[in-house]
Design a protein around this motif. Sequence first.
Motif, PDB file in Angstrom:
ATOM      1  N   PRO A   1       0.737  -1.321   0.057  1.00 13.62           N
ATOM      2  CA  PRO A   1      -0.023   0.207  -0.037  1.00 13.62           C
ATOM      3  C   PRO A   1       1.124   1.374   0.007  1.00 13.62           C
ATOM      4  O   PRO A   1       2.059   1.082   0.485  1.00 13.62           O
ATOM      5  N   ASP A   2       0.222   2.104  -0.417  1.00 15.53           N
ATOM      6  CA  ASP A   2       1.062   3.622  -0.472  1.00 15.53           C
ATOM      7  C   ASP A   2       0.893   4.138   0.996  1.00 15.53           C
ATOM      8  O   ASP A   2       1.616   5.021   1.301  1.00 15.53           O
ATOM      9  N   VAL A   3      -0.206   4.013   1.534  1.00 19.00           N
ATOM     10  CA  VAL A   3      -0.483   4.432   2.874  1.00 19.00           C
ATOM     11  C   VAL A   3      -1.100   3.426   3.863  1.00 19.00           C
ATOM     12  O   VAL A   3      -1.989   2.675   3.201  1.00 19.00           O
ATOM     13  N   ILE A   4      -0.778   3.219   4.898  1.00 16.18           N
ATOM     14  CA  ILE A   4      -1.552   2.485   6.020  1.00 16.18           C
ATOM     15  C   ILE A   4      -2.259   3.174   7.081  1.00 16.18           C
ATOM     16  O   ILE A   4      -1.599   4.302   7.481  1.00 16.18           O
ATOM     17  N   PHE A   5      -3.416   2.902   6.884  1.00 18.32           N
ATOM     18  CA  PHE A   5      -4.476   3.555   8.004  1.00 18.32           C
ATOM     19  C   PHE A   5      -4.818   2.638   9.312  1.00 18.32           C
ATOM     20  O   PHE A   5      -5.007   1.454   9.198  1.00 18.32           O
ATOM     21  N   PHE A   6      -4.599   3.324  10.344  1.00 26.47           N
ATOM     22  CA  PHE A   6      -5.174   2.673  11.396  1.00 26.47           C
ATOM     23  C   PHE A   6      -6.391   3.038  12.349  1.00 26.47           C
ATOM     24  O   PHE A   6      -6.842   4.148  11.972  1.00 26.47           O
ATOM     25  N   VAL A   7      -7.067   2.273  12.881  1.00 25.86           N
ATOM     26  CA  VAL A   7      -8.282   2.412  13.621  1.00 25.86           C
ATOM     27  C   VAL A   7      -7.855   2.687  15.109  1.00 25.86           C
ATOM     28  O   VAL A   7      -7.296   1.855  15.768  1.00 25.86           O
TER      29      VAL A   7
ATOM     30  N   LEU B   1       7.875  -3.001   3.497  1.00 26.04           N
ATOM     31  CA  LEU B   1       7.103  -2.266   2.613  1.00 26.04           C
ATOM     32  C   LEU B   1       7.634  -0.562   2.651  1.00 26.04           C
ATOM     33  O   LEU B   1       7.704  -0.046   3.588  1.00 26.04           O
ATOM     34  N   LYS B   2       7.426  -0.003   1.521  1.00 27.96           N
ATOM     35  CA  LYS B   2       7.798   1.526   1.425  1.00 27.96           C
ATOM     36  C   LYS B   2       6.793   2.210   2.336  1.00 27.96           C
ATOM     37  O   LYS B   2       7.468   3.132   3.305  1.00 27.96           O
ATOM     38  N   ALA B   3       5.468   2.043   2.766  1.00 29.26           N
ATOM     39  CA  ALA B   3       4.698   2.505   3.467  1.00 29.26           C
ATOM     40  C   ALA B   3       5.271   2.523   5.079  1.00 29.26           C
ATOM     41  O   ALA B   3       5.349   3.708   5.582  1.00 29.26           O
ATOM     42  N   VAL B   4       5.819   1.528   5.323  1.00 29.13           N
ATOM     43  CA  VAL B   4       6.160   1.070   6.787  1.00 29.13           C
ATOM     44  C   VAL B   4       7.764   1.753   6.782  1.00 29.13           C
ATOM     45  O   VAL B   4       7.931   2.659   7.981  1.00 29.13           O
ATOM     46  N   LYS B   5       8.564   1.726   6.056  1.00 33.33           N
ATOM     47  CA  LYS B   5       9.901   2.094   6.029  1.00 33.33           C
ATOM     48  C   LYS B   5       9.835   3.947   6.086  1.00 33.33           C
ATOM     49  O   LYS B   5      10.546   4.392   6.583  1.00 33.33           O
ATOM     50  N   ASP B   6       8.782   4.384   5.108  1.00 32.27           N
ATOM     51  CA  ASP B   6       8.752   5.674   5.064  1.00 32.27           C
ATOM     52  C   ASP B   6       7.665   6.456   6.209  1.00 32.27           C
ATOM     53  O   ASP B   6       7.628   7.717   6.247  1.00 32.27           O
ATOM     54  N   GLY B   7       7.198   5.488   6.988  1.00 31.81           N
ATOM     55  CA  GLY B   7       6.345   5.929   8.148  1.00 31.81           C
ATOM     56  C   GLY B   7       4.894   6.499   7.432  1.00 31.81           C
ATOM     57  O   GLY B   7       4.361   7.624   8.058  1.00 31.81           O
ATOM     58  N   ARG B   8       4.417   6.102   6.490  1.00 31.27           N
ATOM     59  CA  ARG B   8       3.370   6.772   5.730  1.00 31.27           C
ATOM     60  C   ARG B   8       2.032   6.077   6.575  1.00 31.27           C
ATOM     61  O   ARG B   8       1.333   5.128   6.143  1.00 31.27           O
ATOM     62  N   PHE B   9       1.865   6.517   7.986  1.00 31.13           N
ATOM     63  CA  PHE B   9       0.800   6.096   8.653  1.00 31.13           C
ATOM     64  C   PHE B   9      -0.326   7.230   9.156  1.00 31.13           C
ATOM     65  O   PHE B   9       0.167   8.349   9.074  1.00 31.13           O
TER      66      PHE B   9
ATOM     67  N   LEU C   1      -5.451  12.052  19.978  1.00 35.98           N
ATOM     68  CA  LEU C   1      -5.495  11.090  19.053  1.00 35.98           C
ATOM     69  C   LEU C   1      -3.659  11.128  18.651  1.00 35.98           C
ATOM     70  O   LEU C   1      -3.346  11.954  18.048  1.00 35.98           O
ATOM     71  N   PRO C   2      -3.385   9.812  18.965  1.00 37.48           N
ATOM     72  CA  PRO C   2      -1.855   9.734  18.585  1.00 37.48           C
ATOM     73  C   PRO C   2      -1.575   9.334  17.078  1.00 37.48           C
ATOM     74  O   PRO C   2      -2.297   9.204  16.395  1.00 37.48           O
ATOM     75  N   GLY C   3      -0.350   9.818  16.630  1.00 38.62           N
ATOM     76  CA  GLY C   3       0.258   9.184  15.554  1.00 38.62           C
ATOM     77  C   GLY C   3      -0.082  10.031  14.400  1.00 38.62           C
ATOM     78  O   GLY C   3       0.516   9.603  13.172  1.00 38.62           O
ATOM     79  N   ASN C   4      -0.560  10.970  14.356  1.00 36.76           N
ATOM     80  CA  ASN C   4      -0.721  11.978  13.003  1.00 36.76           C
ATOM     81  C   ASN C   4       0.155  13.152  12.912  1.00 36.76           C
ATOM     82  O   ASN C   4      -0.175  14.243  12.779  1.00 36.76           O
ATOM     83  N   ASP C   5       1.556  12.978  12.959  1.00 39.82           N
ATOM     84  CA  ASP C   5       2.296  13.958  12.971  1.00 39.82           C
ATOM     85  C   ASP C   5       2.552  14.517  11.481  1.00 39.82           C
ATOM     86  O   ASP C   5       2.917  15.870  11.370  1.00 39.82           O
ATOM     87  N   TRP C   6       2.063  13.823  10.571  1.00 37.08           N
ATOM     88  CA  TRP C   6       1.737  14.515   8.945  1.00 37.08           C
ATOM     89  C   TRP C   6       0.766  15.664   9.110  1.00 37.08           C
ATOM     90  O   TRP C   6       0.953  16.718   8.189  1.00 37.08           O
ATOM     91  N   LEU C   7       0.146  15.761  10.040  1.00 32.86           N
ATOM     92  CA  LEU C   7      -0.673  17.030  10.254  1.00 32.86           C
ATOM     93  C   LEU C   7      -0.247  18.331  10.460  1.00 32.86           C
ATOM     94  O   LEU C   7      -0.725  19.347  10.605  1.00 32.86           O
ATOM     95  N   LYS C   8       1.100  18.204  11.252  1.00 34.71           N
ATOM     96  CA  LYS C   8       1.675  19.364  11.933  1.00 34.71           C
ATOM     97  C   LYS C   8       2.283  20.102  10.727  1.00 34.71           C
ATOM     98  O   LYS C   8       2.792  19.702   9.741  1.00 34.71           O
TER      99      LYS C   8
END
Length: 357
Positions: A265-271, A294-302, A350-357
Amino acid sequence: MTVFPPGRTRVTACVLALFTLTACSSGDAGSSAATGAITVQNCGQDVSVDKPVTRLYAYDGGIISIVLSVGARDQLIAVTGMDQDRDVLELAYPEARIDQLKEVGDEHPTLENVLAVNPEMMFAGYGYGFSESRNLMPEDLTTHGIKTYLLSETCKQDNGARGTMDAWTALTTDLRNVGTLTGHRETADTVVADIEKRRTALAAAPKGGKPTAFLFDSGTDAIFTSGSYGGPQAIFDAAGVTNATADVKDTWTEVGWERLAASNPDVIFFVDYPGQSYQQKVDTLRANPASRNLKAVKDGRFVNLPYAMWVSGPLNIDAAEWVRKAMEHFGVVPTSSVSPTLDIRQLSKLPGNDWLK
C-alpha cells in the motif's frame, strides 16, 4: 474493535424504495407518521412502531453518531460503548450534550443493561452489541417486548458473512430509517444531502492514478481489517483510493499478513481504539518480516483516525476527506480544494498524526 476477531440528497418518503410508511405526506416523514404506524425495511424485514420511538438504546460510537446526526438526541435514553469515541463525538456534535448521555454497562452491553433502562428499541448490529456468546440477540429482546433495529452494514448474507449492500447505501439507509423511526426524517434527509454533496466534491478532485490503502485495525498473528461491505470501503471509494481488501466479501474480518505484503500500500491507515495502541501497531508492522520492508512502513506513511470515523456512520464522509488530504500530503495524488469539515487536529488525545503538523 468493538467487533472482535472481534465492529446528502433530499428524497420524498412517499416514493423512497428503501422503505414504506403507512402514513405519508409531503412534509417531514417522521412527523407525518406521528398519527399512524411507521414501517421501515431493515435487513429484509419490516420494523414497525405505532408512533415515533421516544426511548432508544444505542451501542457503539458509530451507531450513536447516526442517532445524534438525525436529531434524535432527546430520544437516546442510554448508550454503551461510547467512551472510546467521546472526544470525536463531542467535536462532531458540540450541541448534543455528550457528557450528559446515560452510559450503562462496560465495553459491551448485556441483556440486563438493556432491560434496566426499559427502551422501546435497541439500535445495534451483529458484532456491534448483538452477540450469541453474550446471550444478547434481537430475539432475546423481542421476548421482552423490545424492538430492535440492526445496523445495515451487519445484515447477513446467506453464508453468514455480514454485508448485503454497498457501504454508502447501508449508511444512508440507516440515516433515513432511524430518522423516520424517531420522527426526524427531514433532518435525516438533510444529513444525507450533505454527505452526497461532499462525495461529489471528492469525486471532482484531480486524479493522479488510484493509490492503494490498507486498513490496519489491529493484528499480531493475523490482521483485522475490513472488506468490501464495511465502512472503510465507502471511505476509500469516496477518496478515490483502492481498498487493498476490496475483494473480501465481508465487513470487518481477518486476513493473513501476505495480503498486506502483496498489496504494497501507499499508505497504511489505523483504527484508533483501546486494545492495541498506535505505537504497538507501528512496532508490529516494523517487526513483521511480511511488512517491515514495505515502502509505507519504511517511510512512516501512517494515518490514525478514531474508531467512530471508520465504522458505518455519518463520520465516514469526514474520514474520506481526511484520507484524501493524507494522500495529498504523502504526494500520491495531486493537491485539491477539498477541505475537511471536521478538524481532527483538535483531538489532542489522538496519537500518530505527525503528518498533520
